[in-house]
Design an enzyme around this catalytic site. Structure first.
Site, PDB file in Angstrom:
ATOM      1  CD  GLU A   1      38.914  58.854  22.199  1.00 55.44           C
ATOM      2  OE1 GLU A   1      38.024  58.353  21.510  1.00 55.44           O
ATOM      3  OE2 GLU A   1      40.095  58.980  21.824  1.00 55.44           O
TER       4      GLU A   1
ATOM      5  CG  ASP B   1      35.744  55.752  20.846  1.00 54.92           C
ATOM      6  OD1 ASP B   1      35.608  56.925  20.446  1.00 54.92           O
ATOM      7  OD2 ASP B   1      36.747  55.055  20.606  1.00 54.92           O
TER       8      ASP B   1
ATOM      9  CB  ILE C   1      33.792  59.387  16.248  1.00 63.60           C
ATOM     10  CG1 ILE C   1      32.586  60.318  16.114  1.00 63.60           C
ATOM     11  CG2 ILE C   1      34.204  58.846  14.866  1.00 63.60           C
ATOM     12  CD1 ILE C   1      32.788  61.484  15.137  1.00 63.60           C
ATOM     13  CG  ASP C   2      36.835  53.034  17.544  1.00 62.76           C
ATOM     14  OD1 ASP C   2      37.814  53.527  18.135  1.00 62.76           O
ATOM     15  OD2 ASP C   2      36.884  51.936  16.959  1.00 62.76           O
TER      16      ASP C   2
ATOM     17  CB  THR D   1      38.517  60.302  15.227  1.00 59.71           C
ATOM     18  OG1 THR D   1      37.553  60.075  16.233  1.00 59.71           O
ATOM     19  CG2 THR D   1      38.603  61.795  14.978  1.00 59.71           C
TER      20      THR D   1
ATOM     21  CG  ASP E   1      40.095  52.523  21.636  1.00 63.88           C
ATOM     22  OD1 ASP E   1      39.588  53.461  21.004  1.00 63.88           O
ATOM     23  OD2 ASP E   1      41.208  52.608  22.215  1.00 63.88           O
TER      24      ASP E   1
HETATM   25  C1  IPD Z   1      41.423  54.512  17.393  1.00 58.49           C
HETATM   26  C2  IPD Z   1      40.918  53.435  16.472  1.00 58.49           C
HETATM   27  C3  IPD Z   1      42.059  52.743  15.780  1.00 58.49           C
HETATM   28  C4  IPD Z   1      43.055  52.189  16.758  1.00 58.49           C
HETATM   29  C5  IPD Z   1      43.546  53.267  17.706  1.00 58.49           C
HETATM   30  C6  IPD Z   1      42.354  53.923  18.405  1.00 58.49           C
HETATM   31  P1  IPD Z   1      39.868  56.680  17.704  1.00 58.49           P
HETATM   32  O1  IPD Z   1      40.361  55.158  18.069  1.00 58.49           O
HETATM   33  O2  IPD Z   1      40.165  52.483  17.189  1.00 58.49           O
HETATM   34  O3  IPD Z   1      41.601  51.664  14.992  1.00 58.49           O
HETATM   35  O4  IPD Z   1      44.144  51.659  16.031  1.00 58.49           O
HETATM   36  O5  IPD Z   1      44.382  52.649  18.667  1.00 58.49           O
HETATM   37  O6  IPD Z   1      42.818  54.938  19.249  1.00 58.49           O
HETATM   38  O7  IPD Z   1      40.996  57.586  18.054  1.00 58.49           O
HETATM   39  O8  IPD Z   1      39.528  56.702  16.294  1.00 58.49           O
HETATM   40  O9  IPD Z   1      38.696  56.819  18.640  1.00 58.49           O
HETATM   41 CA    CA Z   2      38.653  54.803  19.721  1.00 56.64          CA
HETATM   42 CA    CA Z   3      37.218  58.224  19.450  1.00 59.22          CA
END
Ligand code: IPD
Ligand code: CA
Ligand code: CA
Length: 256
Positions: A64, A80, A82-83, A85, A208
């Site tokens: 990412e 990813d 940190i999913d 963030t 994601d």
């Molecule tokens: C997000 C998370 C979130 C989703 C967003 C993503 P991130 O990823 O997965 O649940 O609704 O579309 O972008 O930015 O925390 O890596």
């Molecule tokens: Ca993510």
């Molecule tokens: Ca992320």
């Protein structure tokens, strides 16, 4: 070796993420508002990439924060770091590391680790999905209106027909519980583990969903785009369910 490297990278990055929660790290904004990246995202990404590149220096990487490290390899790691963030930046312990491994364009393995709950999800194509080593499976619920669902909303609102708020409205007007955890990878794993009956989202990136979508499929669920076509990581829409509520949920999303 592929599996061991995947597990090591997710575990080590998860430990780092947990150790840095609430430690006053720097936070920056990406495009849009509230689309955050912290110095911990970057540190976790570096750790993961170092582990992978030490073992497999010629493999393709899509991550990412870094983007693509292109090679001719048939293997592609989709990361990813940190999913969730926004959750992480606010000290909300619903976030994870998500890593998927593609071979010739097909996801072969995926790992999602939430170090705060110490939950490690792992799936391998054709070999099932596990949570901390124990096999998991989707629910058997077949009434979409009796389901518990989860979704997410994009950082910049999509004001389109059948957009996120329209679909959300249709469901909650019928009294369907729809949760919003803030981590698509965890949403998908919790469908795989039978905590939710289904998940949908309008705008995801490959990182994601790469690991989580395999988790749902290997737990016996179904994953498609909004038309019901087989899911591709490289388009934005996702519907991931136990299979039984899939078509009714597609009908609601498409207002049929
Ligand atoms: C997000 C998370 C979130 C989703 C967003 C993503 P991130 O990823 O997965 O649940 O609704 O579309 O972008 O930015 O925390 O890596
Ligand atoms: Ca993510
Ligand atoms: Ca992320």
């Amino acid at each position: 070796m592929l599996k061991a490297t995947l597990i090591k990278a997710a575990t080590e990055a998860g430990k780092l993420m947990k150790s840095r929660m609430n430690t006053g790290f720097s936070i920056e904004n990406k495009e849009g508002i509230n689309n955050l990246v912290t110095e911990v995202d970057v540190a976790c990404e570096k750790l993961i990439m170092d582990i992978i590149q030490t073992e497999f220096p010629d493999h393709f990487i899509l991550s990412e924060e870094t983007g693509e490290v292109k090679t001719d390899s048939e293997f592609k790691w989709i990361i990813d770091p940190i999913d969730g963030t926004v959750n992480f930046a606010h000290g909300i312990p619903i976030c994870c590391v998500s890593i998927g491994l593609e071979k010739n364009g097909k996801v072969l393995m995926g790992a999602v680790y939430n170090p705060f709950l110490d939950e490690f999800f792992f799936a391998e194509k054709g070999k099932g999905a596990t949570l901390n080593g124990t096999p998991i499976s989707v629910t058997q619920k077949n009434d979409v209106y009796a389901s518990c669902l989860v979704t997410g909303f994009p950082y910049s609102y999509l004001d389109s027909e059948n957009g996120p708020l329209e679909v959300f409205g249709r469901l909650i007007r019928k009294g369907v519980p729809v949760r919003r955890l803030g981590s698509a990878a965890i949403d998908l794993c919790w469908v795989a583990a039978g905590r939710f009956d289904g998940f949908y989202e309008h705008k995801l990136n490959a990182w994601d969903s790469a690991a989580g979508f395999l988790m749902v499929e290997e737990a016996g669920g179904k994953v498609t785009d909004f038309e019901g076509n087989p899911y591709s990581l490289y388009q934005p829409h996702i519907v991931a369910t136990n299979g039984k509520i899939h078509d009714p949920l597609l009908d609601i999303i498409n207002n049929r």
